[in-house]
Design a protein around this motif. Sequence first.
Motif, mmCIF file in Angstrom:
data_model
loop_
_atom_site.group_PDB
_atom_site.id
_atom_site.type_symbol
_atom_site.label_atom_id
_atom_site.label_comp_id
_atom_site.label_asym_id
_atom_site.label_seq_id
_atom_site.Cartn_x
_atom_site.Cartn_y
_atom_site.Cartn_z
ATOM 1 N N VAL A 102 12.969 -75.072 14.912
ATOM 2 C CA VAL A 102 12.672 -73.644 15.000
ATOM 3 C C VAL A 102 11.523 -73.283 14.066
ATOM 4 O O VAL A 102 10.561 -72.607 14.444
ATOM 5 N N LEU A 103 11.624 -73.768 12.846
ATOM 6 C CA LEU A 103 10.612 -73.473 11.828
ATOM 7 C C LEU A 103 9.250 -74.016 12.241
ATOM 8 O O LEU A 103 8.228 -73.324 12.137
ATOM 9 N N TYR A 104 9.228 -75.242 12.744
ATOM 10 C CA TYR A 104 7.961 -75.864 13.114
ATOM 11 C C TYR A 104 7.370 -75.226 14.374
ATOM 12 O O TYR A 104 6.142 -75.156 14.507
ATOM 13 N N PHE A 105 8.213 -74.767 15.287
ATOM 14 C CA PHE A 105 7.698 -74.083 16.476
ATOM 15 C C PHE A 105 7.045 -72.759 16.075
ATOM 16 O O PHE A 105 5.969 -72.415 16.580
ATOM 17 N N ILE A 106 7.691 -72.014 15.170
ATOM 18 C CA ILE A 106 7.107 -70.761 14.683
ATOM 19 C C ILE A 106 5.776 -71.048 13.993
ATOM 20 O O ILE A 106 4.767 -70.367 14.241
ATOM 21 N N GLY A 107 5.764 -72.069 13.141
ATOM 22 C CA GLY A 107 4.541 -72.419 12.433
ATOM 23 C C GLY A 107 3.410 -72.787 13.373
ATOM 24 O O GLY A 107 2.277 -72.309 13.219
ATOM 25 N N LYS A 165 2.855 -79.013 6.728
ATOM 26 C CA LYS A 165 3.878 -79.345 7.720
ATOM 27 C C LYS A 165 4.052 -78.236 8.753
ATOM 28 O O LYS A 165 4.256 -78.499 9.944
ATOM 29 N N LEU A 166 4.009 -76.985 8.309
ATOM 30 C CA LEU A 166 4.234 -75.868 9.226
ATOM 31 C C LEU A 166 3.050 -75.614 10.144
ATOM 32 O O LEU A 166 3.223 -75.363 11.346
ATOM 33 N N PHE A 167 1.834 -75.649 9.592
ATOM 34 C CA PHE A 167 0.658 -75.212 10.343
ATOM 35 C C PHE A 167 -0.288 -76.342 10.736
ATOM 36 O O PHE A 167 -1.195 -76.122 11.536
#
Length: 360
Positions: A6-11, A277-279
């Motif tokens: 979820v976090l990585y998809f948002i990022g 990692k996120l962006f």
Amino acid sequence: MTYKQVLYFIGESLTLTRYPNRKIAILKKIQTGSVDWLAIVKEGSNQMVIPALYLNLKQAELLGDLPEGLACYLEEITELNRARNKALLLQVTDLTLLLGKHQITPLFLKGIAHLVDGLYQDVGERMIGDIDFLVAENQLEKIVGILRVAGYHNLLENEILEKPRHYSRLVHKDYIASVEIHWDVLEQHHKHNLTFETLYKTKRKVGDFYVPSYPHLALHNMLNAQVNDHSYRRGIILVRQLYDCFLLTFKPEVLSALKRYKYDYFLKKIYLNWLMKLFKPEHFKWSSNFFINSLMLRYLINTDPKINRIAYFIWRIYNYPRQLILAISNKNKRVAYLKALSKPGWFLKHLKSYQSKYKY
């Protein structure tokens, strides 16, 4: 979807405006039905990035691929935030004019500084709580007096600030946001790394407003999240702040300033590696190692609801003796505590505060 997914998809979605080529990968995830939109919206709301998420999906022309009604819901939130931010800009203008009459120049900080500086693609992209500005400590009493005469008053009576670096929040019946007057931007043990003198000396004028230099905006963003908001100590991932930092890294002087910053090594390394990692930025790389990656694991572990509740409880219990020790040596804190404790219903209100634990 797991929390990490979820976090990585948002990022990844938040980078669509900067990296349009990522649309294909995101569209594939949407079309295969692997996206849990309920989880995305819930976490996006907790992280206060729903407007930013909506505007990036809109820019990539992906709104038509969202579940029925979701695009309208996200648009409505963004419209409300856009209206709020326009009201914030009017309030900032009035504050600047009011203080300018007394030869005082406020230096706006954090989200409101980014907003007046035009960092975002849309005035409604950033969700902002307070209006923060920095002044010299010896001007504080004068400024509070000016604002009180203008109709501002304390939001909370006898508000206790754990580690004072700003005055208690002030509100006005005719304005939408509370105001925080800062004389320091970081907690006591870190404030020497970003002082009033340093920020004020390199300030920039944007229209009628003054904001910190781009390198100092980025350093304050990182240190405020890791130190003041306890992201490093408690293992919290703050997507909104990381997204701000991501946008700031497109200013060339920001990257060189972050590389040169020699203090708070682990705080910096972990924060910037989460940004990576996120962006997954394409315009720069940041090295990591096994030890840093191991430290980052606790951020994901802490997102488990049960672990988070236990960690929150321990955090609160730990603070009682700590605050007592601080009150012994700090007269202002001691007086504030005694006033709060003597107030009817304070104990019940304090116990109820455990029901609304931090959620990220």
